[in-house]
Scaffold this motif. Structure first.
Motif, PDB file in Angstrom:
ATOM      1  N   UNK A 161     -34.575  20.885  31.460  1.00 39.38           N
ATOM      2  CA  UNK A 161     -35.882  21.525  31.308  1.00 39.38           C
ATOM      3  C   UNK A 161     -36.339  21.538  29.851  1.00 39.38           C
ATOM      4  N   UNK A 162     -35.421  21.840  28.947  1.00 39.43           N
ATOM      5  CA  UNK A 162     -35.764  21.864  27.531  1.00 39.43           C
ATOM      6  C   UNK A 162     -36.117  20.464  27.050  1.00 39.43           C
ATOM      7  N   UNK A 163     -35.358  19.467  27.474  1.00 41.06           N
ATOM      8  CA  UNK A 163     -35.648  18.102  27.074  1.00 41.06           C
ATOM      9  C   UNK A 163     -36.981  17.618  27.596  1.00 41.06           C
ATOM     10  N   UNK A 164     -37.324  17.943  28.844  1.00 39.86           N
ATOM     11  CA  UNK A 164     -38.608  17.549  29.400  1.00 39.86           C
ATOM     12  C   UNK A 164     -39.752  18.212  28.638  1.00 39.86           C
ATOM     13  N   UNK A 165     -39.562  19.489  28.266  1.00 38.12           N
ATOM     14  CA  UNK A 165     -40.606  20.178  27.497  1.00 38.12           C
ATOM     15  C   UNK A 165     -40.788  19.560  26.118  1.00 38.12           C
ATOM     16  N   UNK A 223     -30.626  21.646  35.723  1.00 39.36           N
ATOM     17  CA  UNK A 223     -31.614  21.372  34.669  1.00 39.36           C
ATOM     18  C   UNK A 223     -31.764  22.515  33.665  1.00 39.36           C
ATOM     19  N   UNK A 224     -31.229  23.694  33.993  1.00 39.98           N
ATOM     20  CA  UNK A 224     -31.345  24.817  33.067  1.00 39.98           C
ATOM     21  C   UNK A 224     -30.231  24.808  32.025  1.00 39.98           C
ATOM     22  N   UNK A 235     -31.061  14.611  27.974  1.00 41.77           N
ATOM     23  CA  UNK A 235     -30.469  14.082  29.204  1.00 41.77           C
ATOM     24  C   UNK A 235     -29.826  15.213  29.992  1.00 41.77           C
ATOM     25  N   UNK A 236     -29.945  15.146  31.314  1.00 45.93           N
ATOM     26  CA  UNK A 236     -29.429  16.175  32.206  1.00 45.93           C
ATOM     27  C   UNK A 236     -27.929  16.353  32.007  1.00 45.93           C
ATOM     28  N   UNK A 237     -27.487  17.612  32.012  1.00 48.67           N
ATOM     29  CA  UNK A 237     -26.071  17.916  31.833  1.00 48.67           C
ATOM     30  C   UNK A 237     -25.244  17.382  32.993  1.00 48.67           C
ATOM     31  N   UNK A 279     -42.202  19.247  33.403  1.00 41.86           N
ATOM     32  CA  UNK A 279     -41.415  20.252  32.678  1.00 41.86           C
ATOM     33  C   UNK A 279     -41.243  21.570  33.431  1.00 41.86           C
ATOM     34  N   UNK A 280     -42.168  21.908  34.329  1.00 42.59           N
ATOM     35  CA  UNK A 280     -42.084  23.170  35.060  1.00 42.59           C
ATOM     36  C   UNK A 280     -41.652  23.000  36.508  1.00 42.59           C
ATOM     37  N   UNK A 281     -41.360  21.803  36.931  1.00 42.57           N
ATOM     38  CA  UNK A 281     -40.926  21.556  38.319  1.00 42.57           C
ATOM     39  C   UNK A 281     -39.764  20.574  38.304  1.00 42.57           C
ATOM     40  N   UNK A 282     -38.566  21.037  37.986  1.00 37.90           N
ATOM     41  CA  UNK A 282     -37.431  20.108  37.847  1.00 37.90           C
ATOM     42  C   UNK A 282     -37.095  19.360  39.126  1.00 37.90           C
ATOM     43  N   UNK A 283     -37.398  19.960  40.289  1.00 39.77           N
ATOM     44  CA  UNK A 283     -37.079  19.259  41.542  1.00 39.77           C
ATOM     45  C   UNK A 283     -38.013  18.088  41.807  1.00 39.77           C
TER      46      UNK A 283
END
Length: 870
Positions: free
Chosen positions: A370-374, A438-439, A431-433, A358-362
């Motif tokens: 990022x919100x979805x991963x969190x 990712x933001x 899901x990624x836009x 969640x804090x390292x999108x790369x």
């Protein structure tokens, strides 16, 4: 209702390299080896249950034989200690079988106890079968002896000696005793197999009943559960407080030692892990766009290594608390469940953070915002927390004998919560836009994923609501625990696949270290990547499969028994082999090869080299020792692997048939190679000539011989051709060679002068032998010359080329100095013409001469660069 008894503590211990189950496995192996009810002995006799039991025929005496001594009474067999021991072991096995039956009847509801009884029943069956098999050689010996004694005398025949009759009676009695023991052993083994099958059926029924047990859910049940919960809280509080007081008063020092040792051991393990594998679990913030293999590797190892360290810490703490008697019987299961709960939540959190990052999108493995991963990380953590708390509360209820309704209600609440969380997750937009940032706000799940989440969530809620709480709890456990384990295994398998891909292992830090440390080239490094990938596959499967099986209700003893059988006994038709035996056989074979190579090198480099043995003899001895040592190592390795060489008779028969049809040439070359090595018509280093091949023998093997020509071309000649065809060997017995140099001179030369000059030249060469002495042969009167041949012998034929070349140069120099000519071939052409033809030819020649003279007068006197004048 399901009451999964495996415990989350066992999962934490399995993550810590299965510290406690390993000891159980060792105890089971010790039970199979040292506590066998029937111990096999290497010299024990053997029999089969279906061997016929024969009794001596009653002999009748005739009047003629009335005066003969009466036959002796049937003699009792001499006391046989082995048969007596087998009889004692069978009695013990019978008593043990009765005890197992009683224990099964008393423990029909305890799955863990039944698993242990199943192991004991299997061990008992295996030992009884081993006893039956080991009695067979003894029965064969008895049958052989009875055959030698023959049948008793028939009616009307002379009586036999009393000692023969006594011996026959003794052998028959021993055979009867062996048959009886074998029958008893096989009957007990059949009973034990039936008992093991019955235990399996009981355990299957227990699992099924618990899985599909139906409980009425109503207000009365809820009220009763609430009342029981209130009472349990008070009892648990009092027990925990009293235990804390007990520890502070009487176990302060052991408790401090336990905490200190646990922290020190866990810190040491963490230090070692980060020291050795720190680069595998650390996300480098300087890498903006890591490749897929790096992300997989970091996700897998950042889950496994910390989980192993933390699991080791929990297992070691519990072990020390139990060792120092700090845990009371009423507190031990509670502490165990709490440790298992903490280990479960930690493991699930690590895998979710590793995959979702969640804090390292790369470094994220899946394409999420990022919100979805969190949000997904929080949801997974909550599901693990709820499921773990349900397990802890269930253990507490069992320890304090709480009513069943309380356990049902707690499982109901946990299943409903997990189902509700899944239902909520299906409506997230993680899901990624499309922009790839990712933001940015994410998109909804794919339709198939969202529908699956909703259906599973609704199934959990519905099953819990209608009273199938056990099924709902089992399904929730699989979603949380099995899902986390499967995700970890999948990431590990993908990591192994990525590392074993062509030319990928060298890009990793470990690959670069391995290449530098062992000086590997591109091919060796690529093959090392394949090995590394296979090791990662095995590591992921070894850690994941036992956890999956335990989450499905299998006991650790079941898994240990399967592993024990896998590594100690594998049935391939009628052949029983073991992986341990195969590994031992391979190691013995490798050791035999190493010893053979060392012996070859030692004999060749020390004994034979110092003795100045001929190189050909050295090669033959070295080759023979190599084949002999390899054959002995192979026989020892096959025997150590548990493979009966007599069972390979069928293979040998098929091989013989193959030799008769398609392997004739191979066998012919093999036998020819053995003949060449023994008879030695030529050896390594000899100068041989065979057919169109001439060169130096470089190597003789059992199939072919390598000959190197003088143009440095290696010719591989099958040995059968060297046996069946003529072979010239210039150096068979010695290296002496006769050399010839042909010389031709003109007819005007004096032959004696030529002979004397050639002998003078050759006698000045020191390498030429004086015995036999050189001589010159006057060969013939040639068409244009007198032909001579200078013949001389050399001690070493390898010097012939250089010496002949030098002698030819010296002959040419001396002949020129003496004025002796080496003529060209002479040919005279005679033309027979008539007078008219001769006159016409002369006129034509005079006309051509006049034309040439006029053409010459027209040429200028200056230099002409464009023409080549005659």
């Amino acid at each position: 209702m399901i009451r999964l008894r495996y415990g989350f503590l066992s999962i934490a211990m399995a993550l810590a390299a299965a510290a406690l189950p390993a000891s159980d496995f060792q105890s089971m192996a010790a039970l199979a080896q040292t506590q066998d009810l029937v111990k096999p002995t290497a010299q024990a006799p053997a029999a089969s249950a279906d061997s016929p039991v024969s009794t001596p025929a009653a002999s009748t005496t005739t009047p003629a034989a009335a005066a003969a001594p009466a036959p002796a009474a049937p003699a009792q067999p001499v006391r046989d200690e082995k048969l007596t021991a087998a009889d004692t072991q069978i009695d013990q096995a019978r008593k043990r079988m009765e005890s197992l039956n009683k224990q099964v009847e008393q423990s029909k509801e305890d799955d863990r106890v039944l698993a242990d009884l199943k192991v004991q029943a299997d061990v008992l069956v295996r030992d009884l079968l081993a006893l039956s098999v080991e009695l067979r050689p003894r029965l064969n010996d008895i049958q052989t002896r009875l055959t030698e004694l023959g049948e008793p005398p028939a009616e009307g025949q002379p009586p036999e000696a009393a000692d023969v009759t006594e011996e026959r009676n003794r052998q028959n009695a021993a055979r009867s005793q062996i048959n009886a023991l074998t029958g008893q052993a096989e009957d007990l083994s059949i009973e034990g197999k039936s008992l093991a099958d019955r235990i399996t059926a009981i355990r299957r029924a227990i699992f099924t009943d618990q899985l599909f047990e139906h409980t009425e859910i109503n207000t009365e049940v809820a009220a009763e559960a609430a009342e029981s919960f209130s009472a349990d809280v008070g009892r648990v509080h009092r027990s925990i407080v009293s235990w804390i007081v007990f520890v502070l008063k009487f176990k302060t020092v052991p408790f401090a030692i336990t905490v200190f040792l646990s922290v020190v051991l866990a810190s040491a393990m963490l230090f070692i892990e980060y020291r050795l594998f720190g680069s595998l679990i650390r996300r480098d913030p300087m890498v903006e766009n890591p490749n897929y293999m790096s992300r997989l590797s970091v996700a897998f190892w950042s889950t496994i290594l910390p989980s192993l360290a933390f699991g080791f810490f929990l297992a070691n703490t519990y072990f020390l608390l139990d060792t120092f008697n700090i845990l009371r019987p009423d507190i031990a299961p509670i502490v165990s469940s709490i440790f298992g709960f903490i280990g479960l939540v930690f493991f699930v959190s690590m895998i979710s953070r590793a995959a979702l990052a969640p804090r390292a999108p790369n470094w994220r493995l899946v394409k999420l915002s990022n919100v979805g991963a969190r949000d997904l990380t929080i949801a997974i953590f909550l599901m693990a927390l709820v499921n773990g708390l349900d397990y802890v509360l269930a253990v507490i209820s069992e320890a304090f004998s709480s009513p069943v309704v309380l356990t049902v209600m707690k499982s109901l609440i946990s299943s409903l919560t997990v189902g509700l969380l899944l239902f909520i997750v299906s409506f997230l937009r993680p899901v990624l836009a499309e922009s790839g940032d990712p933001y940015d706000k994410g998109r909804a799940w794919p339709r198939s994923v969202s529908i699956t989440f909703r259906l599973v969530g609704i199934l959990l809620i519905f099953a819990s609501s209608i009273g199938y709480v056990g099924f709902a709890r089992f399904l929730a456990t699989q979603i949380v625990l099995a899902g986390a384990v499967l995700a970890t295994m999948y990431i590990g398998i993908l990591s192994g696949k990525a590392i074993s891909a062509p030319n990928q292992f060298g890009d990793t830090r470990i690959g670069q270290y391995v290449a530098k440390r062992f000086r590997l080239g591109p091919v060796g490094l690529d093959q090392s990547g394949i090995v590394a990938g296979l090791l990662i596959y095995a590591f992921a499967l070894i850690l994941g499969v036992p956890l999956i099986l335990m989450s499905w209700g299998f006991q650790p003893r079941d898994i240990q028994l399967w592993l024990y059988n896998l590594f100690t006994e594998v049935n391939v038709g009628t052949i029983r082999i073991s992986i341990f035996g195969i590994l031992g056989g391979v190691l013995l074979f490798a050791l035999g090869l190493v010893v053979t190579r060392w012996l070859q090198k030692w004999l060749d480099g020390n004994v034979m080299a110092r003795s100045h043995v001929d190189p050909g003899v050295r090669n033959s001895v070295k080759t023979g020792i190599g084949y002999l040592g390899t054959a002995v190592a192979g026989i020892v390795g096959i025997s150590a692997a548990g493979i009966d060489l007599s069972s390979l008779a069928l293979v040998a028969g098929a091989l013989s048939l193959g030799i008769g049809f398609g392997l004739q040439n191979i066998v012919s070359n093999f036998v020819s190679g053995l003949i060449l090595l023994v008879e030695r018509p030529f050896k390594v280093g000899d100068h041989v000539l065979t057919g169109t091949t001439e060169g130096i023998v470089k190597r003789i093997s059992v199939r072919a011989t390598e000959i190197e020509t003088f143009r440095k071309q290696s010719i591989i000649v099958p040995n059968s051709e060297l046996i069946n065809a003529p072979v010239g060997n210039w150096t068979h017995r010695n290296r002496m060679q006769r050399s010839e140099i042909p010389v031709s001179v003109g007819y005007e030369a004096d032959p004696q002068e030529v002979i004397d000059l050639l002998l003078e030249i050759i006698n000045t060469v020191p390498q030429v032998l004086r015995n036999p002495e050189p001589h010159v042969e006057f060969l013939r009167f040639g068409a244009s010359s007198l032909d001579f041949e200078l013949r001389f012998h050399l001690a070493d034929m390898n010097d012939g080329l250089t010496i002949r070349n030098d002698v030819r140069m010296e002959i040419l120099r001396r002949f020129r100095a003496e004025g002796i000519m080496m003529p060209y071939p002479h040919q005279d052409v005679m033309l027979h013409l008539s007078d008219s033809d001769r006159s016409a030819l002369l006129r034509r020649n005079r006309g051509k001469a006049t034309e040439r003279k006029l053409a010459a007068d027209d040429l200028h006197d200056g230099a002409d660069d464009d023409k080549l004048l005659p």
